[in-house]
Scaffold this motif. Sequence first.
Motif, short mmCIF file in Angstrom:
data_model
loop_
_atom_site.label_atom_id
_atom_site.label_comp_id
_atom_site.label_asym_id
_atom_site.label_seq_id
_atom_site.Cartn_x
_atom_site.Cartn_y
_atom_site.Cartn_z
N ASN A 230 0.85 -1.19 0.00
CA ASN A 230 0.00 0.00 0.00
C ASN A 230 0.89 1.25 0.00
O ASN A 230 1.43 1.64 1.03
N ARG B 143 5.36 -11.52 11.84
CA ARG B 143 4.55 -10.46 12.43
C ARG B 143 5.05 -9.08 12.01
O ARG B 143 4.31 -8.11 12.00
N ARG B 144 6.33 -9.02 11.68
CA ARG B 144 6.93 -7.76 11.27
C ARG B 144 6.94 -7.60 9.76
O ARG B 144 7.62 -6.74 9.22
N SER B 145 6.25 -8.49 9.06
CA SER B 145 6.27 -8.40 7.61
C SER B 145 4.98 -7.77 7.11
O SER B 145 4.81 -7.53 5.93
N GLY B 146 4.05 -7.50 8.05
CA GLY B 146 2.76 -6.95 7.65
C GLY B 146 1.85 -8.01 7.06
O GLY B 146 0.74 -7.75 6.65
N GLU C 17 12.11 2.33 6.81
CA GLU C 17 11.15 2.11 7.89
C GLU C 17 9.90 1.38 7.42
O GLU C 17 9.26 0.68 8.19
N VAL C 18 9.53 1.60 6.17
CA VAL C 18 8.22 1.11 5.73
C VAL C 18 8.32 0.18 4.51
O VAL C 18 7.90 -0.97 4.56
N PRO D 10 10.85 -3.19 5.02
CA PRO D 10 10.30 -4.22 5.92
C PRO D 10 9.01 -4.85 5.41
O PRO D 10 8.81 -6.06 5.58
N LEU D 11 8.17 -4.06 4.78
CA LEU D 11 6.90 -4.63 4.31
C LEU D 11 7.07 -5.44 3.04
O LEU D 11 6.13 -6.10 2.59
#
Lengths: 364, 268
Positions: B158, B259-262, B178-179, B182-183
């Motif tokens: 997104n 959990r930290r992968s979105g 930051e975004v 990681p995603l």
Amino acid sequence: MSETILQLQGIYKNFGSVEAAKNISINVSKELFALLGPSGSGKTTMLRIIAGLETPDKGRVLINGRDVTNLPPYKRGIGMVFQDFLLFPHKTVKENIVFPLKMQGKDESTKEEQYQWVSQLVHLEGLDERFPYQLSGGQKQRVALARGLVSRPSVLLLDEPLANLDRELRKEMEIEIRRFQLELGIPFIYVTHNQEEALTMSDRMAIMRLGQLEQIGDKFELYHHPQTSFVASFLGSTNAMQGEIKAVDNGCIVVDWDGVSLRAPYKDDFKIGMTVDYFLKSEKITIHPPGQKPDDHGRTVIEGRLRDTIFKGQYADYLISLKNDNEIIVSDVPTISPALRNATVSISWPSEAPDVFPADGGLA
Amino acid sequence: MLFFFVLPLLTTVVISFWRTESYTIIHDWNIDNYVVLLTKHTYLVFLGRSILMATAVTLISLIYSWPIAYFIAYAGGRYKLVLVLLTSAPFFTGIILRVTALQQIFGPIGIINTALINLGLKPINAFMYSNFASGMGLVYLWIPFMILAIYLSLLNFNFDLLEVAKVNGASPIKAFFEVTLPLNWIGTAVGIVLVFVPTLAASITPRFLGGVNGALFGNILAHQFGATGTWALGSAMGVVLFFVSIIAIFLVWKTVDLRRSGFTGGDI
Ligand SMILES: Nc1ncnc2c1ncn2[C@@H]1O[C@H](COP(=O)(O)OP(=O)(O)OP(=O)(O)O)[C@@H](O)[C@H]1O
Ligand SMILES: [Mg+2]
């Protein structure tokens, strides 16, 4: 009113042939300023221009007197709450909330302090380690608000922040957001297309339409003294009528609406023979029980058939069919028995109740 | 699955514990091949080189793939899919032609050096048969997989979250780390494996572009099945490659925190 924090000066923005902002100028002080308008009227565009996510074609944005028109969003020190929350899915509640502080390079103790403050303010205690997918809609909304507020921005922008919440929660959050604004004493610019929300929460509001500001002002002012047909018809539950001015009588005009005479105060630009739009908020009309005929001095009085009653608790909407085959909605205290369906009743309103404007073109 | 995957592997493992003499396999169980591989300096050097090469090629691919995949996913509009499929262009002509084309560019009389000579400059040796040249060749060969993996991940990203990051004070670079990264880390990790593992075993590209001093573990391995006919040793080398790959995959897997992968669709 206190000093101006945010100023928009002559903002224009086109997307291709769409004029999303057209000569927008606003001053906002430490208040809750609601921006209301139908879908596509340019509300989001305006917020995005203030935030720096969109560059205006023309015009300037000033925050505390400083021209920020050409600053990128990350240097503006603005908080923003988005319609669909847009939390970072890979970060915990706490990480989401302290994100703005992290970006500003704040040290751990400041982060912790601000986090404690904001999570208490928005009632988020105990959710620190949850991930966004583990939150309810209302909780997500609170996290989004906390993230917008945590760095104590100079302005907070809210783009339909409650649109995705159910009614109960919305009512609760409306009051909360109002409380945050008072507590923080910074301007909140609140975009919504829910007029009830705008009227409940705001100090002042602006109505947008097709990229333009129709009217800005105190919410009572806008509600009771609209300056354009659009504002008159948009706010509240409004009966819209149209007719020709037949006579001027004693400081009043008489409008012929398909054979029914309506009265309204005279204004300078009115002339006999002119076609006018006649807007009347439904709660400004009084319904009289059958057999009672009110005094028509300084009032418009008409008879009609009570077609239906919609009971709403504190009040009721009465649907009145008139002899000219039109229908008027009256909101009044629920005193008329629903059993009186199809009875003939009188309705009336004072001459100064309606808002009347020359119809497009002015002449019939 | 069992047939195509496990059986050849099993055969290789079995052969690696036999030995070869005068081009015949002798069914005589021993671990000599492994002793040789793990003690003889040359094999370890080649293995080290291959690991280094694979790491470098993976890193370079990573740096190149991200902007390309990002650009296609963000700005590709309705040509996205075509654009991303076109990155497979290196495969259109088959491996030999592809390597030859690279020779035309990097070789002693390739485009670059010819241009340099014409300009009166000295040709650059690094471009001629060297590890540098085979590294570039390998990047060129495997980068489509990396681009594709990152692109597919970005399709579900997104991009509005970047605006959120920016409004909240993140510069574009910070917003990326930051975004965005990681995603999209799962996709990136898949890309890393898809480049690292085949590069580790590469033999054809280094043979054509690497020159005499550019041999990698894969070349030595291929050699065991060719000229020297020491299939058992070759199989043992294959098993070693297999384990290095498994270790690499394991290390990459350890970097993924669901959990930290979105990612919220359960286990993957
Ligand atoms: N990036 C864009 N490209 C092209 N047109 C755009 C873009 N952003 C907005 N528009 C157009 O500008 C106009 C105003 O859009 P905007 O999103 O500001 O409306 P809005 O008042 O927020 O509406 P809503 O209540 O539906 O959110 C619309 O006609 C929209 O289609
Ligand atoms: Mg909008």
